[in-house]
Scaffold this active site. Sequence first.
Site, PDB file in Angstrom:
ATOM      1  N   LYS A  63      35.192  30.132  31.052  1.00 49.92           N
ATOM      2  CA  LYS A  63      36.561  29.799  31.443  1.00 49.92           C
ATOM      3  C   LYS A  63      36.572  28.846  32.632  1.00 49.92           C
ATOM      4  O   LYS A  63      37.397  27.939  32.713  1.00 49.92           O
ATOM      5  CB  LYS A  63      37.330  31.078  31.788  1.00 49.92           C
ATOM      6  CG  LYS A  63      37.609  31.951  30.582  1.00 49.92           C
ATOM      7  CD  LYS A  63      38.354  33.223  30.973  1.00 49.92           C
ATOM      8  CE  LYS A  63      38.661  34.072  29.747  1.00 49.92           C
ATOM      9  NZ  LYS A  63      39.363  35.333  30.101  1.00 49.92           N
ATOM     10  N   ASP A  86      34.810  38.490  39.757  1.00 47.40           N
ATOM     11  CA  ASP A  86      35.581  39.450  38.967  1.00 47.40           C
ATOM     12  C   ASP A  86      36.176  40.469  39.932  1.00 47.40           C
ATOM     13  O   ASP A  86      35.460  41.308  40.489  1.00 47.40           O
ATOM     14  CB  ASP A  86      34.674  40.145  37.950  1.00 47.40           C
ATOM     15  CG  ASP A  86      35.429  41.129  37.068  1.00 47.40           C
ATOM     16  OD1 ASP A  86      36.665  41.269  37.248  1.00 47.40           O
ATOM     17  OD2 ASP A  86      34.791  41.771  36.213  1.00 47.40           O
ATOM     18  N   SER A 168      55.479  38.326  44.333  1.00 47.93           N
ATOM     19  CA  SER A 168      56.357  38.224  43.170  1.00 47.93           C
ATOM     20  C   SER A 168      57.801  38.467  43.566  1.00 47.93           C
ATOM     21  O   SER A 168      58.092  39.211  44.508  1.00 47.93           O
ATOM     22  CB  SER A 168      55.937  39.251  42.114  1.00 47.93           C
ATOM     23  OG  SER A 168      56.903  39.359  41.086  1.00 47.93           O
ATOM     24  N   TYR A 205      52.886  46.743  38.713  1.00 47.25           N
ATOM     25  CA  TYR A 205      52.792  45.332  39.097  1.00 47.25           C
ATOM     26  C   TYR A 205      53.655  45.031  40.317  1.00 47.25           C
ATOM     27  O   TYR A 205      53.139  44.494  41.312  1.00 47.25           O
ATOM     28  CB  TYR A 205      53.156  44.415  37.932  1.00 47.25           C
ATOM     29  CG  TYR A 205      53.091  42.950  38.316  1.00 47.25           C
ATOM     30  CD1 TYR A 205      51.869  42.311  38.481  1.00 47.25           C
ATOM     31  CD2 TYR A 205      54.254  42.214  38.531  1.00 47.25           C
ATOM     32  CE1 TYR A 205      51.806  40.976  38.859  1.00 47.25           C
ATOM     33  CE2 TYR A 205      54.195  40.884  38.899  1.00 47.25           C
ATOM     34  CZ  TYR A 205      52.972  40.271  39.062  1.00 47.25           C
ATOM     35  OH  TYR A 205      52.921  38.957  39.451  1.00 47.25           O
ATOM     36  N   LYS A 209      52.441  43.904  44.193  1.00 48.95           N
ATOM     37  CA  LYS A 209      52.939  42.705  44.854  1.00 48.95           C
ATOM     38  C   LYS A 209      53.616  43.040  46.188  1.00 48.95           C
ATOM     39  O   LYS A 209      53.588  42.234  47.126  1.00 48.95           O
ATOM     40  CB  LYS A 209      53.890  41.957  43.935  1.00 48.95           C
ATOM     41  CG  LYS A 209      53.260  41.465  42.621  1.00 48.95           C
ATOM     42  CD  LYS A 209      52.291  40.328  42.840  1.00 48.95           C
ATOM     43  CE  LYS A 209      50.845  40.693  42.850  1.00 48.95           C
ATOM     44  NZ  LYS A 209      49.925  39.546  43.056  1.00 48.95           N
ATOM     45  N   SER A 241      53.168  32.013  31.511  1.00 50.16           N
ATOM     46  CA  SER A 241      51.761  32.093  31.900  1.00 50.16           C
ATOM     47  C   SER A 241      51.096  33.142  31.030  1.00 50.16           C
ATOM     48  O   SER A 241      51.748  33.804  30.214  1.00 50.16           O
ATOM     49  CB  SER A 241      51.608  32.454  33.380  1.00 50.16           C
ATOM     50  OG  SER A 241      51.866  33.832  33.596  1.00 50.16           O
TER      51      SER A 241
END
Length: 347
Positions: A63, A86, A168, A205, A209, A241
């Site tokens: 990647k 990672d 976020s 999530y 954030k 995304s």
Amino acid sequence: MKYSRLDFLIDQWSTLPPVETADLSGKTVLVVGANVGIGLEASKHFARMQPTRLIIACRSDAKGKAALAEIERETGYNGCESWIVDLANFASVTAFADKFEKEGGDLHILVMNAAVVLPDYQCTTDGWESMLQVNYLASSLLSLLLIPKLVAAGRKSLTPSRMVIVSSVTINWLIPAKEVKTSSKPLEMLGSEEWCTPKHIHSRYPESKLLNVFFVRALTDRLQAITPLSVVAVNPGFCYSQLRRFWYEKPTYSPVKIALAIMERLMAWTSEQGSRQLVFAAVSGQDNEENMKGGFVSYARLVEVTDFVLSDEGHRMQDTVWNETIDILKGVSDKIAPIVQDYLVNI
């Protein structure tokens, strides 16, 4: 700041200003989470500003090489390097930091963009819930381990370095559960499988954030006033995304999956548009650096963070999370304690 869903809609449908630009000659830029989406697009913008070195950190060699080729093809910049890290593996993070200490030189801009969104509980090899580790604990670990490089660069260039942590817009509508807010070890609670029921994991999530914002503000409070380093949180906005790819990989439809598809169709920015927020946080405001320190960038401007973060309750939780974070990370790397002692102050 009270930020309503109507405010969110207005911002998402507003015209964004063009990307910020700066002269990055002589600078080293590191973008973690750069192989797709806003991280890749931000890396392209940085490449066009011609830094001496641009390092993109990705989870896999394949990647990273693909992103490297795309950056060079679209920008003509040939000073980009792909490194592997990672964040779901603490050993990989400490190995990356060790490599940077030996080979990275000074670091002027760090953008911590890597994150995951998962629909259910998953555990890392280190024993933590995956979103909590990748989005918060490992990001904080790498950020702290790179402070000596950032400070060294700031001192030599006589210009504060920048650490950018991607947060976020979702934190505006999150109030942590009472059990988490009042816990003496909120991270341990959030990371436990018992707590991560379907009801709670859907908040993970935005919780991670919010923790990012706590980290930015707590670190800023503890950096010595003369330290040439500004730490900034940024909301990239709601963008197309691969962040939500795990939801779309589920074979069955769900209300969340349908709602996300509708929201993306109606209001999502492109990844390039979202990446402008990261670049703004990284290079803007150098004429008023004090305002940037501990700031929250959203829609190409500094804005006030949520009322909860500013409240007494939020301050108490921020300090509790900071202390627990440092205790956890001291157990991961023996370099954390000296960095905290040498670069930060007790408050």
